[in-house]
Design a protein around this motif. Structure first.
Motif, PDB file in Angstrom:
ATOM      1  N   GLN A  98       1.159  -1.100  -0.010  1.00 24.55           N
ATOM      2  CA  GLN A  98      -0.082  -0.063   0.003  1.00 24.55           C
ATOM      3  C   GLN A  98       0.975   1.330  -0.156  1.00 24.55           C
ATOM      4  OE1 GLN A  98      -2.562   0.077   3.159  1.00 24.55           O
ATOM      5  NE2 GLN A  98      -3.918   1.985   2.536  1.00 24.55           N
ATOM      6  N   TYR A  99       0.445   2.142  -0.749  1.00 28.31           N
ATOM      7  CA  TYR A  99       1.319   3.538  -1.004  1.00 28.31           C
ATOM      8  C   TYR A  99       1.477   4.329   0.257  1.00 28.31           C
ATOM      9  CZ  TYR A  99       2.896   7.782  -2.538  1.00 28.31           C
ATOM     10  OH  TYR A  99       3.654   9.060  -2.891  1.00 28.31           O
ATOM     11  N   ASN A 100       2.436   4.429   0.892  1.00 25.64           N
ATOM     12  CA  ASN A 100       2.817   5.417   2.033  1.00 25.64           C
ATOM     13  C   ASN A 100       4.010   6.348   1.862  1.00 25.64           C
ATOM     14  OD1 ASN A 100       2.641   6.329   4.538  1.00 25.64           O
ATOM     15  ND2 ASN A 100       2.681   4.495   5.660  1.00 25.64           N
ATOM     16  N   PRO A 101       3.730   7.444   1.402  1.00 28.24           N
ATOM     17  CA  PRO A 101       4.877   8.262   0.756  1.00 28.24           C
ATOM     18  C   PRO A 101       6.016   8.555   2.098  1.00 28.24           C
ATOM     19  CG  PRO A 101       2.922   9.697   0.830  1.00 28.24           C
ATOM     20  CD  PRO A 101       2.392   8.105   1.107  1.00 28.24           C
ATOM     21  N   PRO A 105       4.068   4.633  10.177  1.00 24.08           N
ATOM     22  CA  PRO A 105       3.084   3.487  10.486  1.00 24.08           C
ATOM     23  C   PRO A 105       1.737   4.013  10.482  1.00 24.08           C
ATOM     24  CG  PRO A 105       5.120   3.270  11.960  1.00 24.08           C
ATOM     25  CD  PRO A 105       5.094   4.697  11.112  1.00 24.08           C
ATOM     26  N   GLU A 106       0.833   3.060  10.006  1.00 23.17           N
ATOM     27  CA  GLU A 106      -0.361   3.767  10.032  1.00 23.17           C
ATOM     28  C   GLU A 106      -1.001   3.868  11.427  1.00 23.17           C
ATOM     29  OE1 GLU A 106      -3.259   1.298   7.845  1.00 23.17           O
ATOM     30  OE2 GLU A 106      -1.486   0.927   6.595  1.00 23.17           O
ATOM     31  N   VAL A 108       0.197   5.267  14.016  1.00 26.31           N
ATOM     32  CA  VAL A 108       0.659   6.606  14.375  1.00 26.31           C
ATOM     33  C   VAL A 108      -0.244   7.681  13.801  1.00 26.31           C
ATOM     34  CG1 VAL A 108       2.711   8.256  14.413  1.00 26.31           C
ATOM     35  CG2 VAL A 108       3.101   5.721  14.935  1.00 26.31           C
ATOM     36  N   ILE A 109      -0.604   7.631  12.728  1.00 26.12           N
ATOM     37  CA  ILE A 109      -1.115   8.637  11.841  1.00 26.12           C
ATOM     38  C   ILE A 109      -2.614   8.510  12.467  1.00 26.12           C
ATOM     39  CG2 ILE A 109      -2.390   8.795   9.519  1.00 26.12           C
ATOM     40  CD1 ILE A 109       0.053   7.938   8.263  1.00 26.12           C
ATOM     41  N   LYS A 110      -3.303   7.367  12.739  1.00 29.31           N
ATOM     42  CA  LYS A 110      -4.635   7.320  13.282  1.00 29.31           C
ATOM     43  C   LYS A 110      -4.613   8.087  14.619  1.00 29.31           C
ATOM     44  CE  LYS A 110      -6.349   3.565  10.671  1.00 29.31           C
ATOM     45  NZ  LYS A 110      -6.984   2.310  10.566  1.00 29.31           N
ATOM     46  N   ILE A 111      -3.504   7.771  15.370  1.00 25.33           N
ATOM     47  CA  ILE A 111      -3.494   8.289  16.805  1.00 25.33           C
ATOM     48  C   ILE A 111      -3.207  10.038  16.559  1.00 25.33           C
ATOM     49  CG2 ILE A 111      -1.972   8.851  18.625  1.00 25.33           C
ATOM     50  CD1 ILE A 111      -1.493   5.804  18.701  1.00 25.33           C
ATOM     51  N   LEU A 112      -2.620  10.428  15.721  1.00 24.59           N
ATOM     52  CA  LEU A 112      -2.392  11.947  15.645  1.00 24.59           C
ATOM     53  C   LEU A 112      -3.863  12.619  15.070  1.00 24.59           C
ATOM     54  CD1 LEU A 112       1.341  11.897  14.029  1.00 24.59           C
ATOM     55  CD2 LEU A 112       0.309  12.873  16.154  1.00 24.59           C
ATOM     56  N   GLN A 113      -4.625  11.667  14.253  1.00 23.56           N
ATOM     57  CA  GLN A 113      -5.813  12.369  13.894  1.00 23.56           C
ATOM     58  C   GLN A 113      -6.862  12.270  14.762  1.00 23.56           C
ATOM     59  OE1 GLN A 113      -6.677   9.345  10.777  1.00 23.56           O
ATOM     60  NE2 GLN A 113      -6.124  10.679   9.111  1.00 23.56           N
TER      61      GLN A 113
END
Length: 134
Positions: A98-101, A105-106, A108-113
């Motif tokens: 899956q593209y993750n530029p 880690p996913e 971390v992104i969800k926690i930040l959101q």
């Protein structure tokens, strides 16, 4: 053209269907286009979609220039044993991550959101509380 005129079987060629290892069959010849993936004007997706089959029609339909046809010589690795190529083959998309530029880690992104809006809301309440006239 390379001096090694190896005869490749379809099963062998069809295994080379990834960005870091990509072979194409065009006009009965086998080409290792891996070094050209980043430079292809249509992007690597175009080349990947032509793997695992005879890509002659795909190549001819685009209408490549004479210089593009000359460039193919440096990617030539041998001849195709056309008797091993199936007449009809269903397209199986290559396995791609899956593209993750930014490679974050996913989770971390969800926690930040979740946390960033809460921090902004908390900051807004703090500013309102300390700037409110008494």
């Amino acid at each position: 053209m390379a001096s090694d005129q190896k005869l490749h079987k379809f099963d062998e060629v069809s295994k080379h269907n990834k960005t870091k290892d990509c072979w194409l069959i065009i006009n009965g010849k086998v080409y290792d286009v891996t070094p050209f993936m980043d430079d292809h004007p249509g992007g690597d997706e175009v080349l990947l979609s032509a793997t695992g089959k005879d890509a002659t029609n795909d190549f001819e339909d685009v209408g490549h220039s004479d210089s593009a046809r000359e460039m193919m010589d440096k990617y030539y690795i041998g001849e195709m044993d056309m008797a091993t190529v199936p007449l009809k083959r269903t397209y199986i998309p290559p396995q791609q991550a899956q593209y993750n530029p930014d490679k974050t880690p996913e989770f971390v992104i969800k926690i930040l959101q979740f946390l960033v809006p809460l921090l902004i809301l908390g900051l807004a309440f703090a500013v309102r509380h300390y700037t409110k006239e008494k």
